[in-house]
Scaffold this motif. Structure first.
Motif, short mmCIF file in Angstrom:
data_model
loop_
_atom_site.label_atom_id
_atom_site.label_comp_id
_atom_site.label_asym_id
_atom_site.label_seq_id
_atom_site.Cartn_x
_atom_site.Cartn_y
_atom_site.Cartn_z
N PHE A 140 -35.88 -25.12 -25.83
CA PHE A 140 -37.34 -25.11 -25.71
C PHE A 140 -37.85 -24.17 -24.62
O PHE A 140 -39.03 -24.18 -24.30
CB PHE A 140 -37.86 -26.53 -25.52
N LEU A 141 -36.96 -23.34 -24.08
CA LEU A 141 -37.43 -22.26 -23.21
C LEU A 141 -38.30 -21.34 -24.05
O LEU A 141 -37.97 -21.07 -25.22
CB LEU A 141 -36.25 -21.49 -22.64
N GLU A 142 -39.38 -20.86 -23.50
CA GLU A 142 -40.30 -20.04 -24.28
C GLU A 142 -40.21 -18.57 -23.92
O GLU A 142 -40.19 -18.21 -22.75
CB GLU A 142 -41.74 -20.53 -24.09
N MET A 143 -40.13 -17.76 -24.97
CA MET A 143 -40.17 -16.31 -24.82
C MET A 143 -41.33 -15.81 -25.66
O MET A 143 -41.43 -16.14 -26.85
CB MET A 143 -38.86 -15.69 -25.27
N GLY A 153 -44.22 -16.91 -25.65
CA GLY A 153 -44.97 -18.07 -26.10
C GLY A 153 -44.33 -18.87 -27.21
O GLY A 153 -44.95 -19.78 -27.77
N GLN A 154 -43.07 -18.57 -27.53
CA GLN A 154 -42.40 -19.25 -28.64
C GLN A 154 -41.06 -19.83 -28.15
O GLN A 154 -40.26 -19.12 -27.57
CB GLN A 154 -42.16 -18.27 -29.78
N PRO A 155 -40.81 -21.13 -28.41
CA PRO A 155 -39.52 -21.71 -28.02
C PRO A 155 -38.35 -20.98 -28.70
O PRO A 155 -38.47 -20.53 -29.84
CB PRO A 155 -39.60 -23.16 -28.51
N LEU A 156 -37.23 -20.89 -27.98
CA LEU A 156 -36.05 -20.21 -28.53
C LEU A 156 -35.62 -20.81 -29.87
O LEU A 156 -35.21 -20.08 -30.77
CB LEU A 156 -34.89 -20.26 -27.53
N VAL A 157 -35.73 -22.13 -30.00
CA VAL A 157 -35.33 -22.77 -31.26
C VAL A 157 -36.16 -22.22 -32.42
O VAL A 157 -35.62 -21.96 -33.51
CB VAL A 157 -35.43 -24.31 -31.17
N GLU A 158 -37.44 -22.00 -32.21
CA GLU A 158 -38.30 -21.48 -33.28
C GLU A 158 -37.96 -20.03 -33.61
O GLU A 158 -37.94 -19.65 -34.78
CB GLU A 158 -39.77 -21.59 -32.90
N ARG A 159 -37.69 -19.24 -32.59
CA ARG A 159 -37.31 -17.84 -32.82
C ARG A 159 -36.07 -17.78 -33.71
O ARG A 159 -36.01 -17.00 -34.66
CB ARG A 159 -37.03 -17.13 -31.49
N SER A 160 -35.08 -18.60 -33.37
CA SER A 160 -33.82 -18.59 -34.13
C SER A 160 -34.02 -19.11 -35.54
O SER A 160 -33.48 -18.54 -36.50
CB SER A 160 -32.77 -19.42 -33.40
N LEU A 161 -34.78 -20.19 -35.69
CA LEU A 161 -35.00 -20.75 -37.03
C LEU A 161 -35.69 -19.74 -37.93
O LEU A 161 -35.35 -19.63 -39.12
CB LEU A 161 -35.83 -22.04 -36.95
N GLU A 162 -36.65 -19.00 -37.40
CA GLU A 162 -37.34 -17.99 -38.21
C GLU A 162 -36.37 -16.96 -38.76
O GLU A 162 -36.45 -16.57 -39.93
CB GLU A 162 -38.43 -17.31 -37.38
N VAL A 163 -35.43 -16.52 -37.92
CA VAL A 163 -34.44 -15.54 -38.38
C VAL A 163 -33.54 -16.16 -39.44
O VAL A 163 -33.33 -15.59 -40.52
CB VAL A 163 -33.60 -15.00 -37.19
N LEU A 164 -33.00 -17.34 -39.15
CA LEU A 164 -32.08 -17.98 -40.09
C LEU A 164 -32.74 -18.27 -41.43
O LEU A 164 -32.13 -18.10 -42.49
CB LEU A 164 -31.52 -19.27 -39.48
#
Length: 192
Positions: free
Chosen positions: A22-25, A27-38
């Motif tokens: 849940f660290l944000e880069m 404005g987006q949590p890392l989990v969300e960034r990764s899920l979008e790619v996957l």
């Protein structure tokens, strides 16, 4: 792609002192960034976490470790048992610079090998790699013997080491495999 992507988000984040997922880069949590790619690549996407309640908003299946404190190899084991597809891409949730084209490039070897893992000057990247379901018995044996290092599997399974020279066409390669373990890592990665 008819394969499964599993985001490993079950670590204790002990060195970071807070949940890395849940660290944000930007404005987006890392989990969300990764899920979008996957989700742009795989027919099935799963989160592996021992705190499933933290991830229910993402509307993807969540799996837990059967036995705790066995590290990422337990996540691999449960993931391969659960996945709908034989080929499974596992990635740690603390790698904020995943590249769709690189993951697809690695996938071209999955019909021929049990494991497809990148190998760069910084070493092997077993938590940014494909594993075939046929690895399950080997992983089970390792777990039962108390061998918890994923790279021990590479001695038994057929492995394609995708060398750095084969990855030269991908820009920012060092950043792709960068993972966040400490507050210092987080400070450094946000400057990239």
């Amino acid at each position: 792609m008819n394969a499964t992507g599993i985001l490993l988000a079950g670590g204790k984040s002990s060195r970071m002192k807070k949940d890395k997922a849940f660290l944000e880069m930007d404005g987006q949590p890392l989990v969300e960034r990764s899920l979008e790619v996957l989700q742009t690549i795989f027919s099935e996407v799963i989160i592996s976490s021992n705190k499933p309640e933290l991830f229910t908003r993402y509307e993807v299946p969540i799996i837990k470790d059967e036995l705790l404190d066995r590290g990422p190899i337990e996540g691999l084991y449960q993931g391969l048992k659960t996945a709908a597809y034989d080929n499974v891409f596992f990635v740690a949730c603390d790698m904020p610079f995943l590249k769709t084209d690189l993951i697809r490039f690695l996938a071209k070897w999955i019909p021929e090998y049990d494991i497809v893992v990148p190998k760069t000057h910084s070493g092997l990247h077993p938590l940014h790699a494909f594993y075939h379901r046929c690895c399950l018995p080997t992983i089970k044996n390792s777990l039962e013997a108390g061998r918890l290092k994923i790279i021990d599997l590479f001695l038994v399974c057929s492995v394609k080491y995708v060398e750095e020279t084969e990855l030269e066409s991908f820009s920012d390669l060092a950043n792709v495999f960068y993972n966040v373990n400490t507050p210092e890592d987080w400070t450094a990665i946000r400057k990239l």
